[in-house]
Design an enzyme around this catalytic site. Structure first.
Site, PDB file in Angstrom:
ATOM      1  N   ARG A   1       3.565  24.513   8.901  1.00  0.00           N
ATOM      2  CA  ARG A   1       3.342  23.210   9.534  1.00  0.00           C
ATOM      3  C   ARG A   1       4.117  23.141  10.836  1.00  0.00           C
ATOM      4  NH1 ARG A   1       4.020  19.288   4.217  1.00  0.00           N
ATOM      5  NH2 ARG A   1       2.305  20.219   3.048  1.00  0.00           N
TER       6      ARG A   1
ATOM      7  N   SER B   1      -0.576  17.749   4.877  1.00  0.00           N
ATOM      8  CA  SER B   1      -0.343  16.857   3.736  1.00  0.00           C
ATOM      9  C   SER B   1      -0.082  15.417   4.166  1.00  0.00           C
ATOM     10  CB  SER B   1       0.803  17.403   2.881  1.00  0.00           C
ATOM     11  OG  SER B   1       0.902  16.715   1.669  1.00  0.00           O
ATOM     12  N   HIS B   2       1.136  14.923   3.919  1.00  0.00           N
ATOM     13  CA  HIS B   2       1.477  13.518   4.163  1.00  0.00           C
ATOM     14  C   HIS B   2       2.056  13.297   5.559  1.00  0.00           C
ATOM     15  CE1 HIS B   2       4.824  15.797   2.657  1.00  0.00           C
ATOM     16  NE2 HIS B   2       5.664  14.916   3.169  1.00  0.00           N
TER      17      HIS B   2
ATOM     18  N   ASP C   1      -2.251  10.445  -0.143  1.00  0.00           N
ATOM     19  CA  ASP C   1      -1.777  10.943   1.143  1.00  0.00           C
ATOM     20  C   ASP C   1      -2.933  11.607   1.902  1.00  0.00           C
ATOM     21  OD1 ASP C   1      -2.033  13.208  -0.432  1.00  0.00           O
ATOM     22  OD2 ASP C   1      -0.320  14.234   0.473  1.00  0.00           O
TER      23      ASP C   1
ATOM     24  N   ASP D   1      -4.125  14.658   2.387  1.00  0.00           N
ATOM     25  CA  ASP D   1      -5.006  15.644   1.745  1.00  0.00           C
ATOM     26  C   ASP D   1      -5.287  15.321   0.280  1.00  0.00           C
ATOM     27  OD1 ASP D   1      -2.372  16.268   0.977  1.00  0.00           O
ATOM     28  OD2 ASP D   1      -2.823  18.398   0.724  1.00  0.00           O
TER      29      ASP D   1
ATOM     30  N   ASP E   1      -3.519  15.013  -2.430  1.00  0.00           N
ATOM     31  CA  ASP E   1      -2.871  15.605  -3.606  1.00  0.00           C
ATOM     32  C   ASP E   1      -1.738  14.717  -4.139  1.00  0.00           C
ATOM     33  OD1 ASP E   1      -1.074  16.137  -1.535  1.00  0.00           O
ATOM     34  OD2 ASP E   1      -0.744  18.236  -2.097  1.00  0.00           O
ATOM     35  N   ARG E   2      -1.279  13.766  -3.344  1.00  0.00           N
ATOM     36  CA  ARG E   2      -0.228  12.855  -3.810  1.00  0.00           C
ATOM     37  C   ARG E   2      -0.815  11.500  -4.180  1.00  0.00           C
ATOM     38  NH1 ARG E   2       5.364  14.182  -0.650  1.00  0.00           N
ATOM     39  NH2 ARG E   2       4.987  16.408  -0.382  1.00  0.00           N
TER      40      ARG E   2
ATOM     41  N   THR F   1      11.194  22.918  -6.678  1.00  0.00           N
ATOM     42  CA  THR F   1      10.151  22.185  -5.971  1.00  0.00           C
ATOM     43  C   THR F   1       9.136  23.173  -5.395  1.00  0.00           C
ATOM     44  OG1 THR F   1      11.671  20.396  -5.435  1.00  0.00           O
ATOM     45  CG2 THR F   1       9.715  20.608  -4.054  1.00  0.00           C
TER      46      THR F   1
ATOM     47  N   GLU G   1       6.172  15.794  -9.992  1.00  0.00           N
ATOM     48  CA  GLU G   1       7.368  15.824  -9.160  1.00  0.00           C
ATOM     49  C   GLU G   1       7.595  14.445  -8.563  1.00  0.00           C
ATOM     50  OE1 GLU G   1       6.292  19.062  -6.584  1.00  0.00           O
ATOM     51  OE2 GLU G   1       5.025  17.798  -5.329  1.00  0.00           O
TER      52      GLU G   1
ATOM     53  N   SER H   1       8.118  13.471  -5.692  1.00  0.00           N
ATOM     54  CA  SER H   1       7.550  13.205  -4.374  1.00  0.00           C
ATOM     55  C   SER H   1       6.069  12.834  -4.476  1.00  0.00           C
ATOM     56  CB  SER H   1       7.748  14.414  -3.457  1.00  0.00           C
ATOM     57  OG  SER H   1       7.257  15.583  -4.066  1.00  0.00           O
TER      58      SER H   1
ATOM     59  N   LYS I   1      -1.380  19.730  -7.239  1.00  0.00           N
ATOM     60  CA  LYS I   1      -1.241  18.345  -7.666  1.00  0.00           C
ATOM     61  C   LYS I   1      -2.497  17.600  -7.261  1.00  0.00           C
ATOM     62  CE  LYS I   1       1.995  17.715  -3.812  1.00  0.00           C
ATOM     63  NZ  LYS I   1       2.853  18.894  -3.749  1.00  0.00           N
TER      64      LYS I   1
END
Length: 583
Positions: free
Chosen positions: A25, A124-125, A300, A302, A304-305, A368, A387, A389, A400
Site C-alpha cells: 500500500r 482496504s479501509h 469498509d 473492500d 472485508d470489515r 494479526t 480480530e 479491527s 474476513k
C-alpha cells in the site's frame, strides 16, 4: 483475432516494495511512477511456481478505488506476456476481497477452468483518490492471502528486478460489459472474461444462511434496518442481497454506490468515520428527531470489515465474534453440525476464549493477519474467527467477510425472534449482548490509534516498552505511581506464535503486559498504513460480576488507559497528546 507480441522492458528496482500484512500500500502518486506497478507485478509472477502462472487462470479486480481501472489493464497485459491462459475480471473491475476469495474457491469457467490465484486491487479501509492510497495484494489457490514465504520472495525479487514482460499491443478491455475476449500470443490463446461481480458470492451466502428466516425478520414492521457501504464495493452486494434477495427497502441502504474516492470519506467502519450511520443509529453527539433503526451495519472499502450496531448501542468487534460463535450452531445452518474450533488475533479481547472454554471448543490465539487463520481453516481446525479491527469470518472463504458477519447477526436476531414477530417487543441487539455478558462476563475494551507517527519515534517507543519488561518489579513500581488502583503485572513479553499446522514461527507480534486480575495492555505497530507508522494501544479489563457489566466502558477502563499512556511515554516519544482514533 488480435495477435499480441511480448515485449521485454528493462527496469530498475524501487525501494520499499515490501508487502505488509495485506499487500503493498502506497500513495497513488507512488504507484503512478513509471514501472512502479509493473515491477511489483513481475516480481510476483517471478515468485510464484511456474504452474501457477503459465497456462493458469487468474482473477484481477478490487474495490474500485482511484487508479484501479488503469492497473487492471496493465496487469492483464503483463499476465498475457507471462503466459497466463486467462484472466477473470469482475464487471467494472469490482470484486470485494471476500468475493475474490469465493471466486477463487467456487467459480468454474465455461471451459471448466478454475482460478489459481488473484491480484486484489485495494488499500482496504484507507482513503482513495488521486492523492490518497492504492494497494495490491496476491491471493493464493485456497483463496487466502499469500503466505510469508511468498511475500518474502516477492520483496526479494523487487530488490533485484532488471526486466518485466508486457503485451503492449494488446488492446484495452472494456470492463464495463460482460464478455469474453480471446487473443492469441506466442504461447497460444489468451482470454479475458468479464463476469458479474455478485453472482458467485451471493450463491455462496445462500448456501450458508437461511435467507427465508432473515426475510421474515426484515419484513416485520417492528424490525428496521440500515446498511452503510461508505461508497465502497460492498454497495453492489448490499443491493443484490439485502434488497433483491431479502426484500429490504432500498431506503435502508446508505452510500451504496461505489466511488473511486469513496465520496471523499474514509471508508473505515468505526464510530469515527461512519458518521452518517452512527447518527442514524442514535449514537451521534446530537440527538436525532427520528427513532433509530433496530439494526445497523457498515463496511469498509473492500467489504472485508464490518461494524455492527443496535439502536443506540455499539457492539465491539471482540464481542461480535464471541457472540456469533456462541450462537452459530443453532442460528446458522452452515454450522448445524458443530464448530471445529475458534480463533482470534492476539490483540482481540479474550471474550472468544471464554466462549470456547464454556463450549469445549478448540481455541487458537494468532498474530494479526488473516493468513494465520487460513492455515488453521485449511487444516480443519477452525470454523469461526475474528480480530478487533472489525474483521470477522469463517471457513467458507479465506478472508474476513463483512457481509457474512452482517448476515450472521441477522440470522441470530431472526432465530431469537422467530416466535416473537407478532409480540409487542422484539429481542434486540442490545438484549443479545447483555445476555451474553451475563452468561460469559464482559471484556471492557478499547483501542487507541496514533496514526502517521514518525517511524523512528514509534520504534523508540516500542524499544522502551521492551526494555521495561526486563524488570517486572520496576514496571509495577512505575504503575503504582501512576495509579494505585491498578493491579500488578504478572507477565510481560513480546508475543510469539508457532503455527500448529506448518511449524513456522512469527516473532515480535506485539508487546504485552498481562495483569493479575485478567487485564491486558498490548502495544503494536500496524503494517496497514501507507506512510509514517501507526501505533495501536489495546486496553482490556475482564469483569465477571454480573452487577458490574453495565458500567460505561471509558469509565471502567480509565485507570488502565492512564497507565498505558504514561508507561509508554507516548507524549514524550511521539509528541501526541491524544490518539487519532479511539475505538
Amino acid at each position: 483475432m488480435v495477435v499480441f507480441a511480448v515485449t521485454r522492458r528493462e527496469t530498475v528496482p524501487f525501494e520499499g516494495q515490501k508487502p505488509g500484512t495485506s499487500g503493498l500500500r502506497k500513495k497513488v502518486t507512488v504507484f503512478k511512477q513509471p514501472n512502479y506497478l509493473h515491477n511489483f507485478v513481475q516480481s510476483t509472477f517471478n515468485a510464484l511456481p511456474t504452474d501457477k502462472v503459465k497456462g493458469a487462470t487468474l482473477v484481477v479486480s478490487g474495490d474500485g478505488r482511484y487508479f484501479s481501472k488503469d492497473a487492471v489493464q496493465i496487469i492483464i497485459k503483463m499476465a498475457a506476456a507471462n503466459g497466463v491462459r486467462r484472466v477473470w475480471v469482475g464487471q467494472n473491475s469490482l470484486l470485494s476481497t471476500p468475493a475474490v476469495s469465493a471466486v477463487i474457491r467456487e467459480r468454474v469457467g465455461a471451459d471448466g477452468s478454475k482460478a489459481t490465484g488473484a491480484f486484489i486491487l485495494t488499500a482496504s479501509h484507507n482513503p482513495g483518490g488521486p492523492h490518497e492510497d492504492f494497494g495490491i495484494k496476491y491471493n493464493m489457490e485456497n483463496g487466502g492471502p499469500a503466505p510469508e514465504a511468498i511475500t518474502d520472495k516477492i520483496y526479494a525479487n523487487t530488490k533485484t528486478l532488471k526486466e518485466y514482460f508486457i503485451a503492449e499491443n494488446l488492446p484495452d478491455i472494456d470492463i464495463s460489459v460482460l464478455s469474453v475476449s480471446t487473443f492469441s500470443g506466442p504461447e497460444g490463446p489468451f482470454d479475458v472474461d468479464v463476469f458479474d461481480s455478485t453472482t458467485d458470492y451471493v450463491k455462496l451466502m445462500k448456501s450458508i444462511f437461511d435467507f427465508g428466516s432473515i426475510q421474515k425478520l426484515l419484513s416485520c414492521p417492528k424490525f428496521t434496518f440500515c446498511y452503510d457501504a461508505l461508497h465502497g464495493v460492498a454497495g453492489i452486494y448490499a443491493k443484490h442481497i439485502f434488497v433483491e434477495e431479502l426484500g429490504a427497502n432500498e431506503s435502508s441502504l446508505l452510500n451504496c454506490t461505489p466511488k473511486e474516492d469513496f465520496g471523499g470519506g474514509h471508508p473505515d467502519p468505526n464510530l469515527t468515520y461512519a458518521k452518517e450511520l452512527v447518527a442514524r443509529m442514535g449514537l451521534g453527539k446530537s440527538s436525532s428527531q427520528f427513532e433509530p433503526p433496530e439494526f445497523g451495519a457498515a463496511a469498509d472499502g473492500d467489504a472485508d470489515r464490518n461494524m455492527v450496531l443496535g439502536k443506540r448501542f455499539f457492539v465491539t468487534p471482540s464481542d461480535s465474534v464471541a457472540i456469533i460463535a456462541a450462537n452459530a450452531v443453532e442460528a446458522i445452518p452452515y454450522f448445524a453440525s458443530g464448530l471445529k474450533g475458534v480463533a482470534r488475533s492476539m490483540p482481540t479481547s479474550a471474550a472468544l476464549d471464554v466462549v470456547a472454554k464454556n463450549l469445549g471448543l478448540k481455541f487458537f490465539e494468532v498474530p494479526t493477519g488473516w493468513k494465520f487463520f487460513g492455515n488453521l481453516m485449511d487444516a480443519g481446525l477452525c470454523s469461526i474467527c475474528g480480530e478487533e479491527s472489525f474483521g470477522t469470518g469463517s471457513d467458507h472463504i479465506r478472508e474476513k467477510d463483512g457481509i457474512w458477519a452482517v448476515l450472521a447477526w441477522l440470522s441470530i436476531l431472526a432465530f431469537k425472534n422467530k416466535d416473537k414477530l407478532n409480540d409487542d417487543k422484539l429481542v434486540t441487539v442490545e438484549d443479545i449482548v447483555r445476555k451474553h455478558w451475563a452468561t460469559y462476563g464482559r471484556h471492557y475494551y478499547t483501542r487507541y490509534d496514533y496514526e502517521n507517527v514518525d517511524a523512528g519515534a514509534a520504534k523508540e517507543l516500542m524499544a522502551h516498552l521492551v526494555n521495561l519488561q526486563s524488570s517486572l518489579s520496576e514496571v509495577n513500581r512505575i504503575i503504582k505511581e501512576i495509579r494505585s488502583d491498578v493491579s500488578d503485572v504478572v507477565q510481560a513479553n513480546e508475543f510469539e506464535y508457532k503455527d500448529p499446522v506448518d511449524g513456522s514461527v512469527s516473532k515480535h507480534q506485539g508487546i504485552r503486559y498481562l495483569f493479575v486480575d485478567g487485564s491486558r495492555l498490548v502495544f503494536r505497530l500496524s503494517g496497514t498504513g501507507s506512510e509514517g507508522a501507526t501505533i495501536r494501544v489495546y486496553i482490556e479489563q475482564y469483569e465477571n460480576d454480573a452487577t458490574k457489566t453495565g458500567r460505561d466502558s471509558q469509565e471502567a477502563l480509565g485507570p488502565l488507559v492512564e497507565v498505558a499512556i504514561k508507561l509508554s511515554k507516548m507524549k514524550e516519544f511521539t509528541g501526541r497528546s491524544a490518539p487519532t482514533v479511539i475505538t
